[in-house]
Design a protein around this motif. Structure first.
Motif, mmCIF file in Angstrom:
data_model
loop_
_atom_site.group_PDB
_atom_site.id
_atom_site.type_symbol
_atom_site.label_atom_id
_atom_site.label_comp_id
_atom_site.label_asym_id
_atom_site.label_seq_id
_atom_site.Cartn_x
_atom_site.Cartn_y
_atom_site.Cartn_z
ATOM 1 N N GLU A 181 0.922 -1.274 -0.061
ATOM 2 C CA GLU A 181 -0.005 -0.056 0.023
ATOM 3 C C GLU A 181 0.875 1.258 -0.102
ATOM 4 O O GLU A 181 1.711 1.421 0.861
ATOM 5 C CB GLU A 181 -0.860 0.036 1.161
ATOM 6 C CG GLU A 181 -1.847 1.179 1.403
ATOM 7 C CD GLU A 181 -2.992 1.055 2.427
ATOM 8 O OE1 GLU A 181 -2.976 2.005 3.172
ATOM 9 O OE2 GLU A 181 -3.387 0.029 2.593
ATOM 10 N N CYS A 182 0.567 2.249 -0.896
ATOM 11 C CA CYS A 182 1.530 3.248 -1.133
ATOM 12 C C CYS A 182 0.479 4.593 -0.488
ATOM 13 O O CYS A 182 -0.471 4.849 -1.338
ATOM 14 C CB CYS A 182 1.707 3.577 -2.521
ATOM 15 S SG CYS A 182 2.771 4.952 -2.671
ATOM 16 N N GLN A 183 0.937 5.359 0.382
ATOM 17 C CA GLN A 183 0.284 6.480 0.665
ATOM 18 C C GLN A 183 0.682 7.676 0.350
ATOM 19 O O GLN A 183 0.443 8.863 0.791
ATOM 20 C CB GLN A 183 0.121 6.576 2.384
ATOM 21 C CG GLN A 183 -0.421 5.131 2.894
ATOM 22 C CD GLN A 183 -0.491 5.233 4.510
ATOM 23 O OE1 GLN A 183 0.239 6.181 5.041
ATOM 24 N NE2 GLN A 183 -1.298 4.508 4.828
ATOM 25 N N GLY A 184 1.763 7.717 -0.480
ATOM 26 C CA GLY A 184 2.366 8.961 -0.936
ATOM 27 C C GLY A 184 1.732 9.615 -2.220
ATOM 28 O O GLY A 184 0.724 9.176 -2.497
ATOM 29 N N PRO A 185 1.978 10.839 -2.822
ATOM 30 C CA PRO A 185 1.714 11.190 -4.005
ATOM 31 C C PRO A 185 1.854 10.512 -5.173
ATOM 32 O O PRO A 185 2.722 9.330 -5.339
ATOM 33 C CB PRO A 185 2.263 12.481 -3.984
ATOM 34 C CG PRO A 185 3.744 12.171 -3.502
ATOM 35 C CD PRO A 185 3.507 11.371 -2.269
ATOM 36 N N ILE A 186 1.048 10.556 -6.200
ATOM 37 C CA ILE A 186 1.366 10.233 -7.558
ATOM 38 C C ILE A 186 2.725 10.621 -8.343
ATOM 39 O O ILE A 186 2.689 11.499 -8.494
ATOM 40 C CB ILE A 186 0.048 10.116 -8.487
ATOM 41 C CG1 ILE A 186 -1.194 9.644 -7.860
ATOM 42 C CG2 ILE A 186 0.313 9.860 -9.798
ATOM 43 C CD1 ILE A 186 -2.482 10.038 -8.690
ATOM 44 N N LYS A 187 3.553 9.604 -8.431
ATOM 45 C CA LYS A 187 4.712 10.054 -8.905
ATOM 46 C C LYS A 187 4.937 9.326 -10.357
ATOM 47 O O LYS A 187 5.595 9.747 -11.277
ATOM 48 C CB LYS A 187 5.925 9.421 -8.078
ATOM 49 C CG LYS A 187 5.788 10.428 -6.632
ATOM 50 C CD LYS A 187 7.222 10.079 -5.963
ATOM 51 C CE LYS A 187 7.268 10.787 -4.674
ATOM 52 N NZ LYS A 187 8.460 10.345 -3.835
ATOM 53 N N ARG A 188 4.322 7.839 -10.471
ATOM 54 C CA ARG A 188 4.583 6.991 -11.771
ATOM 55 C C ARG A 188 3.139 6.755 -12.379
ATOM 56 O O ARG A 188 2.415 6.116 -11.487
ATOM 57 C CB ARG A 188 5.663 6.188 -11.227
ATOM 58 C CG ARG A 188 6.193 5.264 -12.490
ATOM 59 C CD ARG A 188 7.216 4.605 -12.192
ATOM 60 N NE ARG A 188 7.534 3.655 -13.193
ATOM 61 C CZ ARG A 188 8.910 2.904 -13.153
ATOM 62 N NH1 ARG A 188 9.732 2.932 -12.192
ATOM 63 N NH2 ARG A 188 9.224 2.140 -14.207
ATOM 64 N N VAL A 189 3.086 6.982 -13.627
ATOM 65 C CA VAL A 189 1.997 6.554 -14.177
ATOM 66 C C VAL A 189 2.209 5.482 -15.245
ATOM 67 O O VAL A 189 3.326 5.830 -16.116
ATOM 68 C CB VAL A 189 1.134 7.666 -14.744
ATOM 69 C CG1 VAL A 189 -0.391 7.232 -15.682
ATOM 70 C CG2 VAL A 189 0.710 8.938 -13.658
ATOM 71 N N LEU A 190 1.446 4.404 -15.280
ATOM 72 C CA LEU A 190 1.507 3.546 -16.590
ATOM 73 C C LEU A 190 0.321 3.616 -17.434
ATOM 74 O O LEU A 190 -0.879 3.760 -16.968
ATOM 75 C CB LEU A 190 1.640 2.147 -15.918
ATOM 76 C CG LEU A 190 1.981 1.113 -16.984
ATOM 77 C CD1 LEU A 190 3.017 0.042 -16.430
ATOM 78 C CD2 LEU A 190 0.678 0.427 -17.592
ATOM 79 N N VAL A 191 0.430 3.862 -18.671
ATOM 80 C CA VAL A 191 -0.572 3.970 -19.745
ATOM 81 C C VAL A 191 -0.333 2.726 -20.616
ATOM 82 O O VAL A 191 0.798 2.421 -21.263
ATOM 83 C CB VAL A 191 -0.423 5.323 -20.650
ATOM 84 C CG1 VAL A 191 -1.399 5.446 -21.596
ATOM 85 C CG2 VAL A 191 -0.299 6.450 -19.727
ATOM 86 N N SER A 192 -1.641 1.960 -20.734
ATOM 87 C CA SER A 192 -1.415 0.863 -21.611
ATOM 88 C C SER A 192 -2.773 0.687 -22.081
ATOM 89 O O SER A 192 -3.736 0.401 -21.402
ATOM 90 C CB SER A 192 -1.030 -0.314 -20.753
ATOM 91 O OG SER A 192 -1.008 -1.613 -21.711
#
Length: 496
Positions: free
Chosen positions: A172-183
């Motif tokens: 579980e990640c509670q930090g900000p959105i840093k990495r986005v995957l587009v597929s």
């Protein structure tokens, strides 16, 4: 055991049907099945990929002239092409068909070479004539077209065909959105990937992974769009897609099979429908709280994508909720359960003998088996031997059965005759078979075996340890009813 899989991929159809069938093929091959694929040849057919995975790939040399891939194929033409492609001496225990263009006529005709037939279908538009039916979507319970009474139905994301790599969710990640995957799958003929990249262009703080298959017609444009952006990376081939997806804080994609992959890993996601057949399931996943659904792709603007990403950036609680709900719906063991259901119809029960002493001792004393039993105490070796001798010496009162499949023993059933026309059943699976869905198949096969052993039997009862919800649900799926705190299955009369 030879199994035939009939599915297609093409530039216009996409790769989803073949990819999910490859996942099922891997699960079947792991237990000793010999899997063959039959696919129409043409641009984007993936026959080379099938062969590279170690499966026989039979090319059907007949063009697909349809413009609407939910429309029916000329089934006689397809069957004739299939017979020409297959070796004349080769017959199959099962044929698995995953094709929007083939229905009950084709499924009936293929039985000339296949003893049983299974269909994978997430649309409610065609009749089927099958022994086993899979609809892995949340919308499966809303089907209106009746299936044959003999068909065993596998419905819902519990049976989603995912590779084992997706079974372990990301922390579980509670930090900000840093990495986005587009597929958007292996083809993305409509160019949805380009639209999303345009929407993300102003969000310079994001690291973006773009996955586009080798058949993507917009590859050159995608290369240009990613050039000069050091935090964007374009992937044409990803050996470990699950590993790449697990690194993402947000995923953007379509409502096909990758929706289950995102949910299983617990990745917050934005979803659109690339085709009408994705719509119902994408909407159902949104209602279940597993992702944000933006609608049909053709109606979703770049501005809408950007606004949705910004909404999730500002809402860590919402992201955590989406991830948790996705993991609840999909556990990643669906392919094993589907293979188990298919092979469950090949399950063999045999009477136990004293030569099974060590097998029974190991199974009964396994920690997880003991904890689910009414009696949780370990059994000593001498005590176990004495018990087995007594059971085998009383066939009129006790029936002890070993369940086996292609790759060895699966579990144990014991029936103790009660007063009158009843019997009590006890069941356990060998520890290496737990969690694969075998229990229901053992109970159904055992029901037939015990009726042959005691022809006057009218009912079977079972005891479940208090709080053992999994065992209670198992018996209920097998047809047992809870009456006065007792599970009971009424048996039909056997004609004399």
């Amino acid at each position: 055991m030879h199994i035939l899989i009939r599915c297609d991929a093409s530039l216009s159809l996409g790769s989803g049907h073949v990819m999910r069938c490859l996942t099922l093929a891997d699960a079947l091959a792991a237990v000793g099945c010999k899997v063959h694929f039959a696919c129409r040849s043409g641009p984007g057919d993936l026959l080379a990929l099938v062969a590279s995975r170690g499966y026989e790939a039979h090319a059907l040399s007949v063009p697909d002239r349809r413009s609407d891939f939910e429309a029916a194929l000329p089934w006689q033409e397809d069957i004739e092409a299939l017979w020409k492609a297959l070796p004349a001496e080769l017959d199959f225990a099962w044929c698995v068909v995953d094709h929007y263009g083939l229905g009950h006529e084709w499924e009936t005709a293929v039985r000339l070479r296949a003893r049983r037939v299974m269909a994978i279908d997430d649309l409610d538009t065609r009749r089927h004539a099958v022994d086993l039916f899979l609809d892995q979507n949340l919308s499966a319970q809303m089907r209106t077209i009746a299936l044959p009474e003999v068909a065993h139905v596998l419905a819902g994301p519990r049976f989603a065909l995912l590779r084992p790599a997706f079974a372990n969710p990301r922390p579980e990640c509670q930090g900000p959105i840093k990495r986005v995957l587009v597929s958007f799958g292996g083809v993305d003929a409509a160019g949805e990937t380009l639209k999303v990249l345009t929407a993300l262009a102003d969000l310079s703080e994001l690291q973006v992974d773009v996955v586009a298959g080798p058949a993507n017609p917009h590859w050159t444009e995608l290369v240009e769009r990613c050039r000069g952006r050091p935090t964007w990376r374009l992937w044409q081939h990803v050996e470990d897609f699950a590993g790449l997806l697990r690194k993402a804080d947000l995923s953007i994609g379509a409502g096909g099979g990758t929706a289950w992959e995102r949910a299983c890993l617990g990745i917050p996601s934005l979803c659109v429908s690339l085709a009408p057949n994705q719509r119902a399931n994408a909407e159902a996943l949104a209602v279940a709280g597993a992702h944000l659904y933006l609608g049909d792709a053709a109606q979703v603007s770049g501005a809408a994508y950007r606004a949705a990403v910004q909404t999730l950036q500002a809402s860590p609680g919402l992201r955590q909720s989406l991830a948790a709900r996705g993991r609840t719906l999909v556990d990643g063991r669906g392919a094993t359960r589907v293979a188990t259901a298919l092979l469950g119809m090949e399950l063999h029960l045999r009477p136990a003998t004293f030569e099974d002493t060590r097998l029974l001792f190991r199974g009964r004393n396994a920690e997880r088996v003991r904890q689910a039993s009414v009696n949780t105490d370990p059994i000593g070796w001498e005590q176990h031997q004495d018990w087995l001798r007594q059971v085998l010496a009383q066939p009129e009162r006790r029936l002890l059965l070993i369940a086996e499949t292609l790759d060895g023993p699966v579990g144990v059933l014991r029936y103790d005759r009660q007063r009158g026309q009843g019997a009590e059943v006890s069941i356990y699976l060998l520890p290496e078979r737990l969690g694969q869905g075998w229990g229901e198949h053992l109970l159904r096969c055992g029901e037939q075996a015990v009726q042959r052993h005691w022809t006057d039997l009218e009912s079977i009862e079972a005891q479940v340890r208090p709080g053992n919800l999994a065992s209670l649900q198992l018996f209920q799926r097998a047809g047992f009813l809870l009456r006065d705190h007792q599970l009971q299955l009424s048996l039909p009369r056997i004609s004399s």
